[in-house]
Design a protein around this motif. Structure first.
Motif, mmCIF file in Angstrom:
data_model
loop_
_atom_site.group_PDB
_atom_site.id
_atom_site.type_symbol
_atom_site.label_atom_id
_atom_site.label_comp_id
_atom_site.label_asym_id
_atom_site.label_seq_id
_atom_site.Cartn_x
_atom_site.Cartn_y
_atom_site.Cartn_z
ATOM 1 N N LEU A 22 0.823 -1.208 0.000
ATOM 2 C CA LEU A 22 0.000 0.000 0.000
ATOM 3 C C LEU A 22 0.860 1.263 0.000
ATOM 4 N N GLU A 25 2.367 1.615 -3.496
ATOM 5 C CA GLU A 25 1.359 1.999 -4.484
ATOM 6 C C GLU A 25 0.896 3.435 -4.264
ATOM 7 N N ASN A 26 0.637 3.794 -3.016
ATOM 8 C CA ASN A 26 0.176 5.155 -2.721
ATOM 9 C C ASN A 26 1.225 6.197 -3.110
ATOM 10 N N LYS A 44 -1.808 -7.029 -3.637
ATOM 11 C CA LYS A 44 -2.769 -6.656 -2.580
ATOM 12 C C LYS A 44 -3.828 -7.736 -2.426
ATOM 13 N N LYS A 78 -4.912 3.320 5.294
ATOM 14 C CA LYS A 78 -4.088 3.303 4.087
ATOM 15 C C LYS A 78 -4.884 2.781 2.896
ATOM 16 N N ASN A 82 -5.644 4.602 -0.547
ATOM 17 C CA ASN A 82 -5.354 3.873 -1.774
ATOM 18 C C ASN A 82 -6.573 3.857 -2.693
#
Length: 124
Positions: A22, A25-26, A44, A78, A82
């Motif tokens: 996460l 990716e974020n 994920k 998170k 996301n």
């Protein structure tokens, strides 16, 4: 008790992996054009699947350590961030597709007969 300890380690490992995925990716979505969103999403999904399988093996919800509940709340925040970033990314992709679609339609309408006009003229 050993089974519980083994499950605790697995849960901790999965939650840690999910949090790293996460965070990555974020940080990269919408910023890094080489970022592979599909691969990240698969990672994920795998973590969430593993958590689901471990959760099914728990005897009762009370078997979950309070520290995991705290970590799960942190990860839930998170995940919310996301979700917002993924939605914004998808909306941007939709906008680009619409622009390309409009450009292609405009290029087809360059003053020469369209396919429909050509068919109509051929029937007369």
């Amino acid at each position: 008790m050993e089974i519980q300890a083994s499950g605790d380690v697995r849960i901790r490992n999965i939650l840690g992996r999910l949090e790293m995925i996460l965070d990555n990716e974020n940080a990269r979505i919408g910023v890094d054009p080489t970022f592979d969103l599909k691969a990240s999403n698969l990672r994920k999904s795998r973590c969430l699947y593993e958590l689901t399988m471990l959760n099914r093996r728990q005897a009762a919800p009370t078997d979950v350590s309070p520290s995991y509940l705290s970590q799960a709340k942190h990860i839930r925040n998170k995940l919310a961030t996301n979700s917002e970033k993924v939605e914004a990314h998808l909306e941007a992709c939709r906008s680009v597709v619409e622009l390309l679609k409009t450009a292609a339609q405009d290029a087809d309408a360059d003053g020469i007969y369209s396919e429909e006009q050509f068919r109509y003229g051929a029937m007369v």
